[in-house]
Design an enzyme around this catalytic site. Structure first.
Site, PDB file in Angstrom:
ATOM      1  N   ARG A  78      -8.023  86.211 -36.644  1.00 58.61           N
ATOM      2  CA  ARG A  78      -9.116  85.453 -36.010  1.00 58.61           C
ATOM      3  C   ARG A  78     -10.402  85.997 -36.618  1.00 58.61           C
ATOM      4  O   ARG A  78     -10.700  87.188 -36.491  1.00 58.61           O
ATOM      5  CB  ARG A  78      -9.097  85.650 -34.492  1.00 58.61           C
ATOM      6  CG  ARG A  78     -10.357  85.123 -33.843  1.00 58.61           C
ATOM      7  CD  ARG A  78     -10.249  84.995 -32.346  1.00 58.61           C
ATOM      8  NE  ARG A  78      -9.417  83.866 -31.982  1.00 58.61           N
ATOM      9  CZ  ARG A  78      -9.384  83.311 -30.773  1.00 58.61           C
ATOM     10  NH1 ARG A  78     -10.134  83.800 -29.809  1.00 58.61           N
ATOM     11  NH2 ARG A  78      -8.602  82.280 -30.524  1.00 58.61           N
TER      12      ARG A  78
ATOM     13  N   HIS B 165      -8.838  75.692 -35.741  1.00 59.84           N
ATOM     14  CA  HIS B 165      -7.999  76.436 -34.786  1.00 59.84           C
ATOM     15  C   HIS B 165      -6.616  75.755 -34.746  1.00 59.84           C
ATOM     16  O   HIS B 165      -6.217  75.181 -33.738  1.00 59.84           O
ATOM     17  CB  HIS B 165      -8.672  76.411 -33.401  1.00 59.84           C
ATOM     18  CG  HIS B 165      -8.136  77.428 -32.447  1.00 59.84           C
ATOM     19  ND1 HIS B 165      -7.186  78.363 -32.783  1.00 59.84           N
ATOM     20  CD2 HIS B 165      -8.438  77.665 -31.131  1.00 59.84           C
ATOM     21  CE1 HIS B 165      -6.916  79.119 -31.731  1.00 59.84           C
ATOM     22  NE2 HIS B 165      -7.661  78.718 -30.728  1.00 59.84           N
TER      23      HIS B 165
ATOM     24  N   GLN C 175      -3.799  76.404 -32.003  1.00 56.96           N
ATOM     25  CA  GLN C 175      -4.101  75.746 -30.727  1.00 56.96           C
ATOM     26  C   GLN C 175      -3.624  74.285 -30.747  1.00 56.96           C
ATOM     27  O   GLN C 175      -3.057  73.779 -29.776  1.00 56.96           O
ATOM     28  CB  GLN C 175      -5.614  75.790 -30.473  1.00 56.96           C
ATOM     29  CG  GLN C 175      -6.038  75.062 -29.214  1.00 56.96           C
ATOM     30  CD  GLN C 175      -5.620  75.778 -27.945  1.00 56.96           C
ATOM     31  OE1 GLN C 175      -5.917  76.945 -27.776  1.00 56.96           O
ATOM     32  NE2 GLN C 175      -4.946  75.089 -27.039  1.00 56.96           N
TER      33      GLN C 175
ATOM     34  N   ASP D 132     -14.199  70.950 -25.477  1.00 53.70           N
ATOM     35  CA  ASP D 132     -14.213  72.388 -25.779  1.00 53.70           C
ATOM     36  C   ASP D 132     -15.610  72.900 -25.440  1.00 53.70           C
ATOM     37  O   ASP D 132     -16.547  72.101 -25.260  1.00 53.70           O
ATOM     38  CB  ASP D 132     -13.884  72.592 -27.275  1.00 53.70           C
ATOM     39  CG  ASP D 132     -13.832  74.070 -27.676  1.00 53.70           C
ATOM     40  OD1 ASP D 132     -13.603  74.933 -26.793  1.00 53.70           O
ATOM     41  OD2 ASP D 132     -14.029  74.368 -28.871  1.00 53.70           O
TER      42      ASP D 132
ATOM     43  N   CYS E  67      -8.626  73.720 -24.506  1.00 60.00           N
ATOM     44  CA  CYS E  67      -8.028  74.900 -25.145  1.00 60.00           C
ATOM     45  C   CYS E  67      -8.316  76.179 -24.370  1.00 60.00           C
ATOM     46  O   CYS E  67      -7.605  77.163 -24.508  1.00 60.00           O
ATOM     47  CB  CYS E  67      -8.512  75.016 -26.586  1.00 60.00           C
ATOM     48  SG  CYS E  67     -10.277  75.356 -26.757  1.00 60.00           S
TER      49      CYS E  67
ATOM     50  N   ARG F  28       0.888  77.842 -26.097  1.00 59.00           N
ATOM     51  CA  ARG F  28       0.481  78.690 -27.232  1.00 59.00           C
ATOM     52  C   ARG F  28       1.642  79.607 -27.610  1.00 59.00           C
ATOM     53  O   ARG F  28       1.957  79.791 -28.788  1.00 59.00           O
ATOM     54  CB  ARG F  28      -0.761  79.535 -26.876  1.00 59.00           C
ATOM     55  CG  ARG F  28      -2.036  78.749 -26.652  1.00 59.00           C
ATOM     56  CD  ARG F  28      -2.513  78.068 -27.919  1.00 59.00           C
ATOM     57  NE  ARG F  28      -2.768  79.016 -29.003  1.00 59.00           N
ATOM     58  CZ  ARG F  28      -3.877  79.752 -29.138  1.00 59.00           C
ATOM     59  NH1 ARG F  28      -4.859  79.650 -28.267  1.00 59.00           N
ATOM     60  NH2 ARG F  28      -4.027  80.580 -30.168  1.00 59.00           N
TER      61      ARG F  28
END
Ligand code: CP
Ligand code: NVA
Length: 312
Positions: free
Chosen positions: A102, A129, A132, A223, A263, A291
């Protein structure tokens, strides 16, 4: 050897293979059958940004696959003191079997992958991402929303919006994105998605009218307005995103059986209304749990596609 840096690099068939693996391993895990698909393998997990879900799901996931996860915060390793990414890659990838990162720019993860001897997984960058989105797609499958759905993304043209663009354009479904003016998706990523959409039959529309985007949608998502690294822009962003909250009023434009995905982490009163969030909590937290399952599918697929294994 394949890396999982963006869905751009994967075909629809490959994405579906990873989803099927995830479904199979999820069913086994639910029966407490922990099949050691990655016995004795180590997953290095480098974090240059905060995380709850990504850390817990990858660490638990590799453990349940028979391996072990190493949590490597950039604040604790030499990377955080200026050791180059390419040197970090050449060291760590001689010791571990797979790496999840990340970080900030996609370029950094690409550089790591270029110098890595082992598969690298994107655990979020400023641009994408993808892990996700595999969980989101698995959730859509489970809730009966993967068959030619209309999806609406309302909010910032950020890493999540970009990843939705890639998923939709690869899988061939309709995606409508609504962002405030000035917060649109990256033009290069949109152009890539449009090119994939021309092949897959996906219908992609991009605009600045959230209610029009949500109208008749099967899946609605949003988001945070303030992604990691953008904290200093919070005040301006909150003002600029007025009218973009996904709340009951916005959701009433969608189909009555639409699902809402997020998410997480969610900021109530900003991108999402409290009541809407709690009404859809079951789906949102199923998505969060996915996830764990989706990423097992990704890790096992990458492990099965190492060149040494393919050529054996
Ligand atoms: N959705 C997500 O990636 O959450 P974390 O930042 O907690 O990992
Ligand atoms: N867009 C958000 C996603 C968090 C999981 C961020 O980058 O902070």
């Amino acid at each position: 050897m394949r890396h999982f840096l963006t869905l751009k690099d994967f075909s629809k068939e490959e994405i579906l293979e990873m989803i099927s693996l995830a479904q199979k391993i999820k069913a086994q895990t639910k029966k407490k059958e922990f099949v050691p698909y990655m016995e004795r393998q180590t997953l290095g997990m480098i974090f240059e940004k905060s995380s709850t879900r990504t850390r817990v799901s990858f660490e638990t996931g590799i453990y349940q696959l028979g391996g072990i996860g190493l949590f490597l915060s950039s604040g604790d390793i030499q990377l955080g003191r200026g050791e180059p990414m390419k040197d970090t890659a050449r060291v760590i990838s001689r010791m571990v079997d797979m790496v999840m990162i990340r970080t900030f720019s996609q370029k950094k993860i690409e550089e790591f992958a270029l110098y890595s001897r082992v598969p690298v997984i994107n655990g979020l960058t400023d641009e994408y991402h993808p892990a996700q989105l595999m969980a989101d797609y698995l959730t859509m499958v489970e809730y009966g929303k993967a068959d030619n759905p209309v999806c609406a993304y309302v909010g910032d043209g950020n890493n999540m919006a970009h990843s939705w663009l890639m998923l939709a354009s690869k899988m061939g479904f309709e995606l409508r994105i609504a962002t405030p003016a000035g917060y649109e998706c990256d033009a290069g990523i949109v152009a890539d998605a449009m090119a994939f959409a021309a092949q897959s039959g996906a219908k992609i529309s991009i605009g600045n009218d959230p209610k029009a985007a949500v109208k008749g949608a099967d899946v609605v998502t949003t988001d945070t307005w303030v992604s990691m690294g953008k904290e200093e822009e919070k005040e301006r962003r909150v003002a600029d995103f007025a009218g973009y909250i996904v709340d009951n009023a916005m959701m009433s434009c969608a189909r009555s059986d639409a699902i809402f995905l997020h998410c997480l982490p969610a900021y109530r009163g900003y991108e999402v209304g409290e009541e809407l969030f709690e009404t859809h909590a079951e789906t949102i937290f199923a998505e969060a749990e996915n996830r764990l399952h989706a990423q097992k599918g990704i890790m096992v697929w990458l492990d099965q596609h190492r060149l040494d294994k393919v050529s054996n």
